[in-house]
Scaffold this motif. Structure first.
Motif: not given
Length: 130
Positions: A30, A46, A82, A86, A100, A102-104, A106-107, A109-110
C-alpha cells in the motif's frame, strides 16, 4: 503429518506470525509508491499492530459479548472492537509517519472487523441457545 498441520493451524503463534507477515506485506504494498524506508516502516508497524490485534481480539470480543444483553450483544462488541482498532491503527500510523494511512489500514481493519463480527455472532448464538 496431519497432526502437525492441525497443531500449527490452532497455534496462537502461527496466527500472530501470519497476521504480521500478511498485513505487514499489505502495508508495504500500500505504501510502495513512497521511498523504501517509509514503506518498510509502514509494513513493520502494521505487521506489529496486526499481530497484537490478532492476539487480543478474541479475548476482547469474549469479554464484551458477556457484558451486553439482548440485541446489543449482537452488534455492540464488534462495533466497539472496530472503533478501538480504527483509533489505534490511525493513531499509531500517524505517529510513525505512514504515508498512506487509509490504504494501509483498509485491509487489516476489514479483516479484523469481519473476524470480530463472525466470532461474536457465534458467541451470541451460543448464549441464546442456552
Amino acid at each position: 503429518m496431519m497432526a502437525l498441520i492441525r497443531r500449527l493451524a490452532q497455534s496462537n503463534v502461527t496466527h500472530v506470525l501470519f497476521a504480521f507477515v500478511a498485513m505487514g506485506g499489505w502495508a508495504l504494498l500500500a505504501n510502495s509508491n513512497h521511498p523504501l524506508p517509509r514503506a518498510l516502516l509502514a509494513g513493520v508497524v502494521q505487521g506489529g499492530l496486526s499481530a497484537c490485534l490478532t492476539f487480543f481480539l478474541k479475548t476482547v470480543i469474549e469479554r464484551l459479548s458477556r457484558q451486553f444483553k439482548g440485541r446489543a450483544g449482537l452488534w455492540a462488541p464488534p462495533l466497539i472492537a472496530c472503533l478501538a482498532s480504527t483509533a489505534a491503527l490511525i493513531s499509531i500510523h500517524a505517529l510513525s509517519g505512514t504515508p498512506e494511512i487509509l490504504k494501509t489500514i483498509a485491509v487489516p481493519l476489514a479483516v479484523s472487523t469481519s473476524y470480530a463480527a463472525v466470532y461474536n455472532y457465534f458467541l451470541y448464538q451460543q448464549r441464546i441457545e442456552v
